[in-house]
Write a protein that holds these residues in place. Structure first.
Motif, short mmCIF file in Angstrom:
data_model
loop_
_atom_site.label_atom_id
_atom_site.label_comp_id
_atom_site.label_asym_id
_atom_site.label_seq_id
_atom_site.Cartn_x
_atom_site.Cartn_y
_atom_site.Cartn_z
N LEU A 30 11.40 3.29 16.30
CA LEU A 30 10.20 4.12 16.26
C LEU A 30 9.42 3.75 15.00
O LEU A 30 9.73 4.24 13.91
N PRO A 31 8.43 2.88 15.12
CA PRO A 31 7.71 2.44 13.93
C PRO A 31 6.86 3.55 13.32
O PRO A 31 6.28 4.37 14.04
N VAL A 32 6.81 3.60 12.01
CA VAL A 32 5.94 4.52 11.28
C VAL A 32 4.58 3.86 11.15
O VAL A 32 4.45 2.80 10.55
N SER A 33 3.56 4.49 11.72
CA SER A 33 2.22 3.89 11.71
C SER A 33 1.39 4.33 10.52
O SER A 33 0.42 3.66 10.14
N ALA A 34 1.73 5.47 9.91
CA ALA A 34 0.98 5.95 8.76
C ALA A 34 1.82 6.96 8.00
O ALA A 34 2.63 7.68 8.59
N GLU A 35 1.63 6.99 6.69
CA GLU A 35 2.29 7.98 5.85
C GLU A 35 1.30 8.53 4.84
O GLU A 35 0.38 7.84 4.41
N PHE A 36 1.49 9.79 4.47
CA PHE A 36 0.59 10.49 3.58
C PHE A 36 1.41 11.29 2.57
O PHE A 36 2.50 11.77 2.90
N PRO A 37 0.92 11.45 1.34
CA PRO A 37 1.60 12.37 0.42
C PRO A 37 1.48 13.80 0.93
O PRO A 37 0.58 14.13 1.72
N LEU A 38 2.39 14.66 0.50
CA LEU A 38 2.43 16.03 1.00
C LEU A 38 1.08 16.73 0.89
O LEU A 38 0.65 17.41 1.83
N GLY A 39 0.39 16.54 -0.21
CA GLY A 39 -0.87 17.23 -0.43
C GLY A 39 -1.99 16.81 0.49
O GLY A 39 -3.04 17.46 0.55
N ARG A 40 -1.78 15.74 1.25
CA ARG A 40 -2.80 15.25 2.18
C ARG A 40 -2.38 15.47 3.63
O ARG A 40 -2.74 14.72 4.53
N ARG B 129 11.35 28.94 -3.84
CA ARG B 129 12.29 28.01 -3.23
C ARG B 129 13.33 28.81 -2.44
O ARG B 129 13.89 29.77 -2.94
N PRO B 130 13.59 28.42 -1.17
CA PRO B 130 14.53 29.20 -0.35
C PRO B 130 15.98 29.00 -0.79
O PRO B 130 16.33 27.98 -1.40
N SER B 131 16.81 29.96 -0.45
CA SER B 131 18.25 29.87 -0.66
C SER B 131 18.94 30.04 0.69
O SER B 131 18.51 30.84 1.51
N PRO B 132 20.02 29.30 0.93
CA PRO B 132 20.66 29.37 2.24
C PRO B 132 21.51 30.62 2.41
O PRO B 132 22.19 31.07 1.49
N GLY B 133 21.47 31.17 3.62
CA GLY B 133 22.36 32.25 3.99
C GLY B 133 23.49 31.71 4.85
O GLY B 133 23.68 30.49 4.96
N PRO B 134 24.24 32.56 5.49
CA PRO B 134 25.32 32.11 6.38
C PRO B 134 24.79 31.17 7.46
O PRO B 134 23.77 31.44 8.09
N GLY B 135 25.48 30.06 7.66
CA GLY B 135 25.08 29.11 8.69
C GLY B 135 23.87 28.28 8.36
O GLY B 135 23.33 27.60 9.23
N GLU B 136 23.46 28.28 7.09
CA GLU B 136 22.24 27.57 6.70
C GLU B 136 22.50 26.62 5.54
O GLU B 136 23.48 26.77 4.80
N VAL B 137 21.59 25.67 5.38
CA VAL B 137 21.58 24.80 4.20
C VAL B 137 20.14 24.68 3.73
O VAL B 137 19.20 24.95 4.47
N THR B 138 19.98 24.28 2.48
CA THR B 138 18.66 23.87 2.01
C THR B 138 18.69 22.37 1.75
O THR B 138 19.72 21.80 1.38
N ILE B 139 17.54 21.74 1.96
CA ILE B 139 17.41 20.29 1.85
C ILE B 139 16.25 19.97 0.93
O ILE B 139 15.14 20.49 1.11
N ASP B 140 16.50 19.15 -0.09
CA ASP B 140 15.41 18.60 -0.90
C ASP B 140 14.78 17.49 -0.08
O ASP B 140 15.39 16.44 0.17
N VAL B 141 13.56 17.74 0.37
CA VAL B 141 12.92 16.89 1.38
C VAL B 141 12.40 15.61 0.76
O VAL B 141 11.69 15.63 -0.25
N ALA B 142 12.75 14.49 1.37
CA ALA B 142 12.19 13.20 1.00
C ALA B 142 10.99 12.86 1.88
O ALA B 142 9.94 12.44 1.40
N TRP B 143 11.16 13.05 3.18
CA TRP B 143 10.12 12.76 4.17
C TRP B 143 10.09 13.87 5.21
O TRP B 143 11.12 14.42 5.56
N ALA B 144 8.89 14.17 5.69
CA ALA B 144 8.71 15.15 6.76
C ALA B 144 7.93 14.51 7.90
O ALA B 144 6.92 13.85 7.66
#
Length: 325
Positions: free
Chosen positions: A292-302, A22-37
């Protein structure tokens, strides 16, 4: 944590789900727990051809939404737990993403995280293409290649919102025409005949602005649809053809302008300008003018399935990966 990585270039099958640090933020950075990509064609080009990949293994993913996990030592604009959307230079297909704080945006009020993941790449791109590069003016006629894709879906709406007199779209097949016609387009043409169709629709005059992410022969034919003082903006090479070249014989007779644009380049070189453009673009969504409609969504593993759908050219609107939340 889990993340999608690839260790060689190739088809969707090279994408694999892996356990990575898991990454850690350095100067000028943040980490985000991703909900959607968000899934973008640039991710596909990275996987297939190494587009903007500096080293392997590589984690794709240019845009995410989620909650701030940690902030770097000099970051004061964000706090842990805050809902955000972010534009990245890769790494979004993961449970936690590392992002420059300069390209992270507090989620606009009234939008959920799923909608937020559709915003960071497509909306600023379309807005910049029309208003910053294309210089859209009241009454202009606009032609958009890829009218049913993510950028095309919002470009039609933004052009109409910006006062365009007519907005024409190009799709790869007629089964996408219905989607495009709901997105601000007056008429939609197929790739096979769009140039002659545009001339007919405009009474031979041609269009004022054309947006092209395809390149190659499509770029040349799109250039031929411009009227006097027309502006063509290239923002991709989806066809993976030789880079376009033009000269005085192409531009002088009608006073044409040809420009290029890369949202990735702007994010790297002028993130504050990206922020200003993104703020204006996001307002069109929160005001209810653009969707912007979402036409399809997939779990991360797919993720590989999402890439196959993009490459099939059957998708419309936006594709997302469901990661957490």
């Amino acid at each position: 944590m889990r993340a999608i990585v690839f260790e060689q270039y190739g088809g969707p099958e090279v994408l694999r789900l892996a356990d990575v640090p898991r990454p850690s933020p350095g100067p000028g950075e943040v980490t985000i727990d991703v909900a959607w990509a968000g899934v973008n064609f640039a991710d596909v080009k990275a996987r297939a051809e190494g587009y903007r990949v500096e080293a392997l293994p590589f984690r794709p993913g240019l845009e995410v939404s989620g909650l701030i996990r940690e902030v770097g030592p000099d970051v004061t604009d964000f706090t842990p737990g805050q809902e955000v959307a972010a534009f990245l230079d890769g790494g979004g297909y993961a449970e936690t993403a590392l992002a420059p704080a300069a390209t992270v945006f507090a989620l606009p009020a009234g939008l959920d995280l799923r909608t937020g993941a559709t915003l960071p790449s497509v909306l600023p791109t379309a807005y910049a293409l029309l208003h910053e590069v294309g210089r859209l003016r009241e009454g202009d006629t606009v032609l958009v290649q890829g009218a049913a894709g993510g950028v095309g879906t919002v470009a039609g709406q933004l052009a109409r919102l910006g006062g365009a007199g007519a907005v024409y779209g190009v799709v790869s097949s007629l089964d996408k025409a219905g989607h495009a016609l709901k997105s601000g387009y007056d008429e939609v043409f197929t790739a096979a005949t769009f140039d002659t169709d545009v001339r007919a629709a405009t009474g031979g005059r041609g269009v004022d602005i054309a947006l092209d992410p395809v390149g190659g022969e499509t770029f040349r034919r799109t250039l031929g649809t411009l009227g006097r003082f027309g502006r063509l903006v290239s923002f991709g090479n989806a066809g993976s053809e030789e880079p376009w070249r033009i000269g005085p014989a192409d531009t002088y007779p009608l006073g044409l302008s040809v420009s290029g644009f890369s949202v990735l380049g702007m994010a790297a070189q002028e993130p504050q300008r990206l922020r200003r453009i993104a703020d204006a673009a996001f307002r069109t969504v929160t005001d209810g003018d653009v969707e912007l409609p979402v036409s399809a969504e997939f779990p991360l593993g797919r993720a590989a399935e999402a890439h196959r759908l993009v490459e099939s050219r059957r998708s419309t609107g936006k594709l997302l990966l469901r990661v957490g939340g």
